[in-house]
Design a protein around this motif. Sequence first.
Motif, PDB file in Angstrom:
ATOM      1  N   MET A  48       0.841  -1.205   0.040  1.00  0.00           N
ATOM      2  CA  MET A  48       0.123  -0.204  -0.065  1.00  0.00           C
ATOM      3  C   MET A  48       0.719   1.213   0.025  1.00  0.00           C
ATOM      4  N   MET A  49       2.141   1.228   0.873  1.00  0.00           N
ATOM      5  CA  MET A  49       2.989   2.271   0.581  1.00  0.00           C
ATOM      6  C   MET A  49       3.771   2.363  -0.563  1.00  0.00           C
ATOM      7  N   LEU A  50       3.899   1.420  -1.416  1.00  0.00           N
ATOM      8  CA  LEU A  50       4.788   1.665  -2.577  1.00  0.00           C
ATOM      9  C   LEU A  50       4.837   2.839  -3.252  1.00  0.00           C
ATOM     10  N   GLY A  51       3.605   3.530  -3.779  1.00  0.00           N
ATOM     11  CA  GLY A  51       3.453   4.547  -4.506  1.00  0.00           C
ATOM     12  C   GLY A  51       3.930   5.878  -3.615  1.00  0.00           C
ATOM     13  N   SER A  52       3.602   5.703  -2.239  1.00  0.00           N
ATOM     14  CA  SER A  52       4.133   7.062  -1.510  1.00  0.00           C
ATOM     15  C   SER A  52       5.816   6.952  -1.256  1.00  0.00           C
ATOM     16  N   VAL A  53       6.191   5.796  -1.186  1.00  0.00           N
ATOM     17  CA  VAL A  53       7.786   5.431  -1.122  1.00  0.00           C
ATOM     18  C   VAL A  53       8.506   6.027  -2.325  1.00  0.00           C
ATOM     19  N   VAL A  54       7.946   5.680  -3.518  1.00  0.00           N
ATOM     20  CA  VAL A  54       8.407   5.852  -4.915  1.00  0.00           C
ATOM     21  C   VAL A  54       8.643   7.308  -5.085  1.00  0.00           C
ATOM     22  N   THR A  55       7.374   7.882  -4.681  1.00  0.00           N
ATOM     23  CA  THR A  55       7.452   9.400  -4.839  1.00  0.00           C
ATOM     24  C   THR A  55       8.484  10.250  -3.803  1.00  0.00           C
ATOM     25  N   GLN A 160      19.105  14.022   2.843  1.00  0.00           N
ATOM     26  CA  GLN A 160      19.888  12.782   3.060  1.00  0.00           C
ATOM     27  C   GLN A 160      19.303  11.452   3.539  1.00  0.00           C
ATOM     28  N   TYR A 161      18.615  11.909   5.014  1.00  0.00           N
ATOM     29  CA  TYR A 161      17.771  10.802   5.676  1.00  0.00           C
ATOM     30  C   TYR A 161      16.940  10.372   4.963  1.00  0.00           C
ATOM     31  N   LEU A 162      15.920  11.324   4.348  1.00  0.00           N
ATOM     32  CA  LEU A 162      14.600  10.547   3.570  1.00  0.00           C
ATOM     33  C   LEU A 162      15.297  10.063   2.275  1.00  0.00           C
ATOM     34  N   ALA A 163      16.161  10.475   1.621  1.00  0.00           N
ATOM     35  CA  ALA A 163      16.625   9.496   0.423  1.00  0.00           C
ATOM     36  C   ALA A 163      17.187   8.236   1.025  1.00  0.00           C
ATOM     37  N   ASP A 164      18.095   8.149   1.746  1.00  0.00           N
ATOM     38  CA  ASP A 164      18.515   6.779   2.038  1.00  0.00           C
ATOM     39  C   ASP A 164      17.488   5.843   2.757  1.00  0.00           C
ATOM     40  N   LEU A 165      16.757   6.321   3.554  1.00  0.00           N
ATOM     41  CA  LEU A 165      15.755   5.611   4.243  1.00  0.00           C
ATOM     42  C   LEU A 165      14.768   5.122   3.327  1.00  0.00           C
ATOM     43  N   GLN A 166      14.091   5.996   2.557  1.00  0.00           N
ATOM     44  CA  GLN A 166      13.052   5.664   1.369  1.00  0.00           C
ATOM     45  C   GLN A 166      13.657   4.787   0.339  1.00  0.00           C
ATOM     46  N   THR A 167      14.661   4.942   0.035  1.00  0.00           N
ATOM     47  CA  THR A 167      15.589   3.728  -0.966  1.00  0.00           C
ATOM     48  C   THR A 167      15.651   2.438  -0.336  1.00  0.00           C
ATOM     49  N   PHE A 168      15.795   2.516   0.923  1.00  0.00           N
ATOM     50  CA  PHE A 168      15.935   1.146   1.645  1.00  0.00           C
ATOM     51  C   PHE A 168      14.459   0.594   1.841  1.00  0.00           C
ATOM     52  N   PHE A 169      13.539   1.439   2.006  1.00  0.00           N
ATOM     53  CA  PHE A 169      12.313   0.952   2.172  1.00  0.00           C
ATOM     54  C   PHE A 169      11.758   0.315   0.714  1.00  0.00           C
ATOM     55  N   LEU A 170      12.155   1.011  -0.316  1.00  0.00           N
ATOM     56  CA  LEU A 170      11.804   0.791  -1.627  1.00  0.00           C
ATOM     57  C   LEU A 170      12.370  -0.745  -2.030  1.00  0.00           C
ATOM     58  N   ILE A 171      13.684  -0.921  -1.726  1.00  0.00           N
ATOM     59  CA  ILE A 171      14.485  -2.101  -2.047  1.00  0.00           C
ATOM     60  C   ILE A 171      13.667  -3.200  -1.219  1.00  0.00           C
TER      61      ILE A 171
END
Length: 238
Positions: A48-55, A160-171
């Motif tokens: 459900m969170m995939l679209g938000s994380v990609v954004t 930078q925090y958001l970039a690393d964390l959300q990329t981690f969540f996406l993977i």
Amino acid sequence: MAWLVVIIAGFLGGLVQGLTGFGAVIIMMIFLPNILPIDQSAGVAGLMMLGSVVTLVIRNRHEIRLKRIIIPFLVYASVASWSVHLGHVLDVHLLRMMLGGLLVALSLYFSLHKNSGDTAYPWFVAGAFMIISGFFNGLFGIGGPLMALYFLSKARSLSQYLADLQTFFLIDTFYITTLRVASGIVTAHLVPFILIGMLGAITGTTIAAHLQPRLNVATMKRVIYAFIGLSGLYYLFI
């Protein structure tokens, strides 16, 4: 009624994720186990969170540092690969108790340690974060809070925090979903729930992007942590 539960869970999860960078699945797991088994709830919540994380990844793509993500993910994913199968063999009541205990512990930790992410952690503490996060992610889809602390301690800026964390969540979403599909946990009949929940989550994240500059985020976090704790008590005692 089930559709309403899903869209409310998605909206509130997206709102929380947009304001704090994590916590969406925690909020969703308050609602979804009322209509789905816990293991399926975890799978649905993550997608459900995939679209938000990609954004969020696209928005902060210039700050992504893959070298900071790969090793934590390998540790985290190896534990999650094992624990995802425990949902088939552990008692449902025990799973609810474990989820409740986790939510209460997270609420107390974040409420009492307001500056938890301000300093770098020793390697053994960081490793414990990865292992614990991977274990509970495999069971409940809740692996974000401790990883958020880890990446916050490594970041030099909020972007930078958001970039690393959300990329981690996406993977992680793609990896853990593959495991759940292969295990028969996430199936085609869940797709309508995922899509309607995704719509709610994107709406919540969009609203959060407009609200964030106008709100006292520290106050919002205290409210969220209290809500998480009350929800944990619900799972422990109801």
